[in-house]
Design a protein around this motif. Structure first.
Motif, PDB file in Angstrom:
ATOM      1  N   PHE A 206       0.870  -1.178   0.000  1.00  0.00           N
ATOM      2  CA  PHE A 206       0.000   0.000   0.000  1.00  0.00           C
ATOM      3  C   PHE A 206       0.902   1.220   0.000  1.00  0.00           C
ATOM      4  O   PHE A 206       1.732   1.383   0.909  1.00  0.00           O
ATOM      5  CB  PHE A 206      -0.903  -0.002   1.235  1.00  0.00           C
ATOM      6  CG  PHE A 206      -1.898   1.132   1.276  1.00  0.00           C
ATOM      7  CD1 PHE A 206      -3.209   0.939   0.865  1.00  0.00           C
ATOM      8  CD2 PHE A 206      -1.532   2.384   1.730  1.00  0.00           C
ATOM      9  CE1 PHE A 206      -4.132   1.975   0.902  1.00  0.00           C
ATOM     10  CE2 PHE A 206      -2.437   3.431   1.780  1.00  0.00           C
ATOM     11  CZ  PHE A 206      -3.744   3.221   1.361  1.00  0.00           C
ATOM     12  N   TRP A 215      -3.161   6.891   5.362  1.00  0.00           N
ATOM     13  CA  TRP A 215      -2.791   5.840   6.315  1.00  0.00           C
ATOM     14  C   TRP A 215      -3.973   5.450   7.190  1.00  0.00           C
ATOM     15  O   TRP A 215      -3.997   4.359   7.745  1.00  0.00           O
ATOM     16  CB  TRP A 215      -1.572   6.297   7.115  1.00  0.00           C
ATOM     17  CG  TRP A 215      -0.485   6.688   6.149  1.00  0.00           C
ATOM     18  CD1 TRP A 215       0.012   7.926   5.906  1.00  0.00           C
ATOM     19  CD2 TRP A 215       0.172   5.804   5.221  1.00  0.00           C
ATOM     20  NE1 TRP A 215       0.942   7.883   4.912  1.00  0.00           N
ATOM     21  CE2 TRP A 215       1.064   6.593   4.468  1.00  0.00           C
ATOM     22  CE3 TRP A 215       0.096   4.433   4.962  1.00  0.00           C
ATOM     23  CZ2 TRP A 215       1.878   6.043   3.479  1.00  0.00           C
ATOM     24  CZ3 TRP A 215       0.896   3.895   3.972  1.00  0.00           C
ATOM     25  CH2 TRP A 215       1.773   4.698   3.243  1.00  0.00           C
ATOM     26  N   HIS A 218      -5.365   2.846   5.056  1.00  0.00           N
ATOM     27  CA  HIS A 218      -4.535   1.638   5.207  1.00  0.00           C
ATOM     28  C   HIS A 218      -4.895   0.890   6.482  1.00  0.00           C
ATOM     29  O   HIS A 218      -5.090  -0.331   6.471  1.00  0.00           O
ATOM     30  CB  HIS A 218      -3.057   2.022   5.208  1.00  0.00           C
ATOM     31  CG  HIS A 218      -2.146   0.882   5.545  1.00  0.00           C
ATOM     32  ND1 HIS A 218      -1.651   0.689   6.823  1.00  0.00           N
ATOM     33  CD2 HIS A 218      -1.660  -0.133   4.794  1.00  0.00           C
ATOM     34  CE1 HIS A 218      -0.892  -0.400   6.828  1.00  0.00           C
ATOM     35  NE2 HIS A 218      -0.880  -0.911   5.621  1.00  0.00           N
ATOM     36  N   PRO A 227       2.887  -1.117   4.314  1.00  0.00           N
ATOM     37  CA  PRO A 227       2.772   0.330   4.098  1.00  0.00           C
ATOM     38  C   PRO A 227       4.104   0.917   3.647  1.00  0.00           C
ATOM     39  O   PRO A 227       5.142   0.697   4.282  1.00  0.00           O
ATOM     40  CB  PRO A 227       2.370   0.850   5.481  1.00  0.00           C
ATOM     41  CG  PRO A 227       2.963  -0.140   6.440  1.00  0.00           C
ATOM     42  CD  PRO A 227       2.948  -1.474   5.743  1.00  0.00           C
TER      43      PRO A 227
END
Length: 390
Positions: A206, A215, A218, A227
């Motif tokens: 991601f 985020w 995420h 991430p």
């Protein structure tokens, strides 16, 4: 043909192109049909998000193979809107952010050692780096379009409308775009990832910049994806911080190269420590004071904040060994492809239905998952068309 032309060109240009192809239609009719299909695509997209939330959405086809990375990238653009139902002209104009996501399958290999321990040569060329930073941070000082420039003329952020190149074998992208906020956009991304089988992929990533909402998406919907913060944004922050700390060009460039290499090699804590020492000499921005964008105290503080907030997403040597991407350049370029259609000096989209509809048509055309063709194949015929008696 009509909807595809309306999604690629201005409605007037689309009508002219269709006329050359033997289809007589007005720009207004092109607009009505394009936005009609865009609204249907938006409704189908929202229905998939509901089905995913109810755990009723099944993947289409097999999940990505082990040699393929399932990458999800997210970014945002800007377009201008107007209030609808107020008559001709522009009323209550407002700029709006459109969320854009790119879900792409990327064939890649894994490596026992870092396949590229040194930064790319393009990141070490002064003029090229300067142009990159100016473009990404908006510091060039040049207007987006000159006063006599046509609305549809491509700008540096609006690539020309050349035919799309054939993607490399194994690479397939799905495009999403919406004016919805991040809370509503996350479920749309999750549904698209479920439909592509991304949650079953062995390697998942991601990518985004430092925006907090990226985020949050995420954490809410892609927690099992690696991430990764976009390295190009990191480059911009360390370049500007080096410019703020150095006394002239040579020391500034030397600082930039050292900090660039440290971040590329995963030694971000060293850069944070060096920036902390520099801030001790320069001082922190005074609380409540809005400093100029070029103030050294502001540039160093912004770099410290950015690197500090994202240090856990900057293990670039490991990402390269695992064959994961380290930049969100695919979605960054995708934003430009959206802008080529929806942005212009005289373009204002009705808020919200007109803007949302054109974004759906554009996303279907830019994607490589045959969304528009599948929609027309499944779309019922017109209920107003009379059928001849048998």
């Amino acid at each position: 043909m009509i909807v595809e032309a309306g999604g690629r060109f201005s409605f007037a240009d689309a009508a002219f192109a269709l006329h050359l192809a033997g289809v007589s239609i007005s720009p207004r009719h092109v607009r009505e049909l394009t936005l009609l299909i865009g609204g249907e695509l938006a409704a189908a997209r929202d229905a998939e998000a509901v089905a995913h939330r109810r755990r009723q959405l099944e993947p289409e086809g097999a999940p990505p193979a082990p040699a393929v990375v399932a990458a999800v990238e997210v970014d945002g653009g800007r377009l201008r809107t107007r209030a609808s139902g107020c008559g001709p002209g522009v009323h209550q104009a407002q700029p709006k952010e459109d969320k854009i996501a790119c879900l792409v399958s990327l064939p890649s290999d894994t490596h026992a050692q870092d396949p590229q321990p040194e930064p790319p040569p393009s990141f070490q060329e002064p003029r090229r780096v300067q142009r990159l930073v100016q473009k990404m941070k908006g510091l060039s000082g040049e207007p987006a379009a000159a006063a006599d420039e046509p609305a549809d003329t491509p700008t540096p952020d609006q690539p020309s409308r050349r035919p799309a190149e054939k993607p490399p074998p194994g690479r397939v992208r799905t495009c999403l775009a919406s004016l919805k906020d991040s809370r509503a956009f996350g479920p749309l991304m999750a549904a698209a990832a479920q439909r592509r089988g991304f949650y079953q992929a062995q390697r998942r990533a991601f990518l985004g910049d430092g925006q907090a909402y990226n985020w949050a998406i995420h954490r809410g919907y892609f927690r099992d994806f690696e991430p990764i913060v976009d390295f190009l944004h990191v480059l911009c922050y360390v370049y500007l911080a080096a410019w703020a700390v150095g006394s002239d060009d040579a020391p500034r460039w030397s600082l930039y190269l050292g900090w660039l290499r440290a971040c590329w090699q995963g030694r971000v804590d060293e850069v944070i420590e060096a920036l902390g020492l520099a801030q001790g000499r320069l001082g922190k921005p005074p609380p409540g004071e809005d400093l100029p964008e070029s103030d050294p105290r502001r540039l160093v503080a912004e770099a410290l904040t950015y690197l500090g907030n994202n240090r856990g997403r900057m293990d670039y040597p490991r990402y390269r060994r695992e064959g994961l991407p380290v930049t969100s350049s695919l979605v960054e370029s995708l934003v430009g492809e959206f802008n080529a259609r929806v942005k212009g000096r005289e373009k204002f989209w009705n808020r919200p239905e007109g803007a949302e509809a054109i974004l759906q048509v554009r996303a279907a055309l830019l994607g490589q998952d045959d969304r528009l063709a599948r929609h027309f194949a499944q779309r019922p015929g017109s209920p107003y068309r009379r059928r001849k008696a048998g």
